[in-house]
Design a protein around this motif. Sequence first.
Motif, PDB file in Angstrom:
ATOM      1  N   GLN A  26      -2.564  17.001  -5.130  1.00  0.00           N
ATOM      2  CA  GLN A  26      -3.530  16.242  -4.315  1.00  0.00           C
ATOM      3  C   GLN A  26      -2.811  15.360  -3.298  1.00  0.00           C
ATOM      4  O   GLN A  26      -3.138  15.353  -2.122  1.00  0.00           O
ATOM      5  N   VAL A  27      -1.845  14.578  -3.765  1.00  0.00           N
ATOM      6  CA  VAL A  27      -1.117  13.644  -2.895  1.00  0.00           C
ATOM      7  C   VAL A  27      -0.357  14.394  -1.816  1.00  0.00           C
ATOM      8  O   VAL A  27      -0.371  14.008  -0.645  1.00  0.00           O
ATOM      9  N   LYS A 127       1.527   3.865  -4.111  1.00  0.00           N
ATOM     10  CA  LYS A 127       0.955   4.342  -5.378  1.00  0.00           C
ATOM     11  C   LYS A 127      -0.515   4.705  -5.253  1.00  0.00           C
ATOM     12  O   LYS A 127      -1.285   4.045  -4.571  1.00  0.00           O
ATOM     13  N   GLN A 128      -0.838   5.807  -5.896  1.00  0.00           N
ATOM     14  CA  GLN A 128      -2.211   6.268  -6.001  1.00  0.00           C
ATOM     15  C   GLN A 128      -2.476   6.532  -7.471  1.00  0.00           C
ATOM     16  O   GLN A 128      -1.616   7.065  -8.169  1.00  0.00           O
ATOM     17  N   ILE A 129      -3.658   6.154  -7.925  1.00  0.00           N
ATOM     18  CA  ILE A 129      -3.999   6.276  -9.340  1.00  0.00           C
ATOM     19  C   ILE A 129      -5.025   7.385  -9.529  1.00  0.00           C
ATOM     20  O   ILE A 129      -6.017   7.452  -8.803  1.00  0.00           O
ATOM     21  N   PHE A 130      -4.758   8.254 -10.495  1.00  0.00           N
ATOM     22  CA  PHE A 130      -5.650   9.368 -10.813  1.00  0.00           C
ATOM     23  C   PHE A 130      -6.077   9.248 -12.267  1.00  0.00           C
ATOM     24  O   PHE A 130      -5.241   9.260 -13.166  1.00  0.00           O
ATOM     25  N   THR A 140      -0.232   7.458 -12.210  1.00  0.00           N
ATOM     26  CA  THR A 140       0.020   6.696 -10.990  1.00  0.00           C
ATOM     27  C   THR A 140       1.204   7.366 -10.329  1.00  0.00           C
ATOM     28  O   THR A 140       2.204   7.668 -10.987  1.00  0.00           O
ATOM     29  N   LEU A 141       1.095   7.613  -9.034  1.00  0.00           N
ATOM     30  CA  LEU A 141       2.091   8.414  -8.335  1.00  0.00           C
ATOM     31  C   LEU A 141       2.451   7.785  -6.993  1.00  0.00           C
ATOM     32  O   LEU A 141       1.577   7.241  -6.319  1.00  0.00           O
TER      33      LEU A 141
END
Length: 156
Positions: A26-27, A127-130, A140-141
């Motif tokens: 996704q990212v 950071k992005q949280i899924f 978290t990525l």
Amino acid sequence: MQQVLWVGIGCKRGTSWQLIDWAIEQVFRENQLFTGAIAGIATIDTKASEVGLIELCHLRNLPLKTFSAEILRSVCVPNPATITDHKVGTPSVAEAAAILAASQLTSLTIFTFTSVEELRVRFLVPKQIFQPQGQAGAVTLAVAQALNTTSITELH
């Protein structure tokens, strides 16, 4: 294709490799990055035996770099989290791990970095949280690239 991108990952215990892989896909799609440019996965040392991370690294043939909370804590990140600090002893896992791994330092001393530029790193994805509804686990990525490598425009 040069493998120049480091993916920093924080995850809840028991998160599946499929959820981690989906978050990466996704990212990378949203940021127009090529997954073939991933050099490795980075995280906190307490996640070194996390099954989902180990399986993902094995399936993608990627190294897993880990850092202590003390080392991660020394990195100045754009999005520190108090809750993460309370839970694992550092305000950042994903962002700090991505930055440190991309810096390619062979020995780390404890000091506060004032900027990612000092580490010769380009911080690409904060950071992005899924945490998908109905699925166990959370990821978290964040993504970073070493500055002394191919420019990011060449990776598209």
